[in-house]
Design an enzyme around this catalytic site. Structure first.
Site, short mmCIF file in Angstrom:
data_model
loop_
_atom_site.label_atom_id
_atom_site.label_comp_id
_atom_site.label_asym_id
_atom_site.label_seq_id
_atom_site.Cartn_x
_atom_site.Cartn_y
_atom_site.Cartn_z
N LYS A 1 0.82 -1.22 0.00
CA LYS A 1 0.00 0.00 0.00
C LYS A 1 0.85 1.27 0.00
O LYS A 1 0.46 2.28 -0.56
CB LYS A 1 -0.97 -0.01 1.19
CG LYS A 1 -2.05 -1.05 1.01
CD LYS A 1 -3.31 -0.76 1.80
CE LYS A 1 -4.39 -1.74 1.37
NZ LYS A 1 -5.63 -1.64 2.08
N LYS B 1 -4.67 -8.17 -6.56
CA LYS B 1 -5.94 -8.42 -5.87
C LYS B 1 -7.03 -7.45 -6.35
O LYS B 1 -6.74 -6.27 -6.55
CB LYS B 1 -5.67 -8.21 -4.37
CG LYS B 1 -6.77 -8.56 -3.44
CD LYS B 1 -6.33 -8.33 -2.00
CE LYS B 1 -6.35 -6.86 -1.62
NZ LYS B 1 -7.10 -6.53 -0.42
N LYS C 1 -10.99 -2.23 -3.75
CA LYS C 1 -11.90 -1.07 -3.82
C LYS C 1 -11.19 0.18 -4.29
O LYS C 1 -11.78 1.06 -4.88
CB LYS C 1 -12.46 -0.68 -2.44
CG LYS C 1 -13.05 -1.72 -1.62
CD LYS C 1 -13.50 -1.06 -0.30
CE LYS C 1 -13.41 -2.06 0.81
NZ LYS C 1 -12.18 -2.00 1.55
N1 AQP Z 1 -9.88 -9.51 -3.81
C1 AQP Z 1 -10.30 -10.08 -2.69
N2 AQP Z 1 -10.62 -11.40 -2.65
C2 AQP Z 1 -11.06 -11.96 -1.50
N3 AQP Z 1 -11.23 -11.27 -0.34
C3 AQP Z 1 -10.94 -9.96 -0.36
N4 AQP Z 1 -10.99 -9.00 0.59
C4 AQP Z 1 -10.58 -7.83 0.06
N5 AQP Z 1 -10.26 -8.00 -1.22
C5 AQP Z 1 -10.46 -9.31 -1.52
C6 AQP Z 1 -11.45 -9.21 1.94
O1 AQP Z 1 -12.47 -8.24 2.18
C7 AQP Z 1 -12.32 -7.68 3.47
C8 AQP Z 1 -12.17 -6.18 3.30
O2 AQP Z 1 -11.03 -5.70 3.80
P1 AQP Z 1 -10.63 -4.18 3.90
O3 AQP Z 1 -11.78 -3.30 3.64
O4 AQP Z 1 -9.93 -4.01 5.18
O5 AQP Z 1 -9.62 -3.91 2.79
P2 AQP Z 1 -8.73 -4.72 1.89
O6 AQP Z 1 -8.49 -6.12 2.33
O7 AQP Z 1 -7.51 -3.93 1.67
O8 AQP Z 1 -9.71 -4.77 0.66
P3 AQP Z 1 -9.71 -3.91 -0.62
O9 AQP Z 1 -11.00 -4.13 -1.30
O10 AQP Z 1 -8.48 -4.18 -1.40
O11 AQP Z 1 -9.72 -2.43 -0.09
P4 AQP Z 1 -8.72 -1.25 -0.28
O12 AQP Z 1 -8.66 -1.02 -1.73
O13 AQP Z 1 -9.36 -0.14 0.47
O14 AQP Z 1 -7.40 -1.65 0.28
C9 AQP Z 1 -11.13 -8.40 4.12
O15 AQP Z 1 -11.61 -9.48 4.86
C10 AQP Z 1 -10.36 -8.88 2.94
O16 AQP Z 1 -9.59 -10.02 3.24
#
Ligand code: AQP
Length: 347
Positions: free
Chosen positions: A122, A209, A212
């Site tokens: 990140k 991955k 969002k």
């Molecule tokens: N691509 C993915 N496949 C499976 N699980 C996923 N999670 C996130 N992306 C995937 C799971 O969703 C939850 C959300 O976690 P978060 O909001 O703390 O952020 P993250 O893991 O960093 O998810 P994003 O969507 O990638 O958000 P941003 O872009 O804000 O960093 C967790 O349980 C994660 O494992």
């Protein structure tokens, strides 16, 4: 590290959360939300928060944040989280998360945090300019979990390393302050098996991955996308020129093909091998329209429910307020116990 210590014997509790950093997508659903819904059928108390304190570790617009919290809560509810069974709330509405996070910052070691790969991903190349909060994010995450003495944490595979850090922090806290008793449970991750949605990849890059905060909306299928948008995104998804192979081993060097087959498998509840058994020899021209049809059918009820909920922000706010009350009531005795154990002045 904790093997010699007594084991926590309190009740089972479930905690999980998502950042309101953008609309929730199908990776969030298959990796986590779907399991949140399943787990609320059991006996454990469930706490599902929108982690807005994590969201401010990166640049954000304060004017947008409350709306994003509401949107994330609406997505939880649209996916099937039931606010009469589970506490749905904003993390920042329970100040004990921050208080415990400070104590855990004094328990966690710098070397533990330096090993966290998500910070490296990140922060990118310019880590010197990343916020300190982004670096200590997994410590706050440990506090999110342990302030409820949560025993199980349903998350996607990408969060496994952070969960291990939470266990290390709990074990170290118990050892340093527990006076020989297990005060904090070592939380267990509940991660779907690989291939069942544990890690859904970007539609534009099978090695990244689905996220969002990816600047390209075409990289993900959002839980509120309409049918045309989903069909268009899947049609434009990155593929390769080869037909689908007969075995999953042959997908290893084909990240985009592996991702689309994995998505099809996760959405239909079969194995990736079963998808290949039915589609081996087909090109993506034939496969992606079927995948689009399945994804549209899968998302439609969630998107419909989301649209209904988001049209009534006052009702979402009522749910968030009552969830926060329940969460604060659960957190209070834990923070009181922790304050006593670390020796804070009682005045
Ligand atoms: N691509 C993915 N496949 C499976 N699980 C996923 N999670 C996130 N992306 C995937 C799971 O969703 C939850 C959300 O976690 P978060 O909001 O703390 O952020 P993250 O893991 O960093 O998810 P994003 O969507 O990638 O958000 P941003 O872009 O804000 O960093 C967790 O349980 C994660 O494992």
């Amino acid at each position: 590290m904790s093997d010699a210590l007594p084991v926590y014997t309190g009740p089972e509790r479930i905690l999980s959360g998502m950042q309101p950093t953008g609309g929730l997508h199908i990776g969030n659903y298959l990796g986590a939300l779907k399991h949140w819904v399943r787990l609320q059928e059991g006996k454990a108390d469930c706490f599902y928060c929108v982690v807005d304190m994590h969201a401010i570790t990166v640049a954000h617009d304060p004017a947008d944040l409350p709306g994003r919290v509401r949107a994330a809560a609406a997505a939880y509810l649209a996916a099937g989280v039931d606010p009469s069974r589970s506490a749905v709330f904003a993390q920042s509405a329970v100040p004990a998360h921050a208080e415990l996070a400070w104590i855990f910052q004094c328990v966690a070691r710098l070397g533990w945090l330096e090993r966290m790969t998500q910070f490296k991903d990140k922060a990118g190349k310019d880590a010197e300019r990343a916020s300190v909060g982004l670096f200590t994010y997994p410590v706050l995450q440990a506090a999110d979990i342990l302030i409820y003495k949560a025993t199980h944490v349903p998350v996607g595979e990408d969060q496994k390393q952070h969960l291990e850090l939470s266990r290390d922090i709990a074990a170290r806290f118990n050892r340093d302050f527990g006076a020989g008793e297990a005060v904090l449970p070592l939380p267990e991750p509940v991660i779907p098996p690989s291939g069942a949605g544990a890690r859904i990849m970007s539609l534009k890059d099978g090695t990244a991955k689905m996220s969002k905060s990816d600047p390209s909306d075409n990289s993900r299928i959002n839980l509120n996308d309409d049918a045309d948008t989903i069909a268009r995104k899947i049609k434009k998804a990155k593929t390769d020129a080869e037909p689908l192979p007969a075995s999953t081993a042959e997908l290893d060097a084909r990240p985009e093909a592996r991702n689309l087959v994995g998505l099809y498998a996760a959405l239909t509840g079969v194995s990736a091998q079963a998808v290949l058994d039915d589609h081996a020899g087909q090109g993506f021209g034939a496969f992606t329209p079927k995948l689009a049809e399945i994804a549209v059918e899968f998302i439609a009820p969630i998107a419909g429910e989301y649209a209904r909920l988001i049209a009534d922000p006052a009702e979402i706010d009522r749910i968030l307020t009552s969830g926060a009350e329940r969460a604060r009531a659960a957190a209070e005795p834990v923070i009181a116990q922790v304050r006593g154990l670390v020796g804070y002045w009682k005045g």
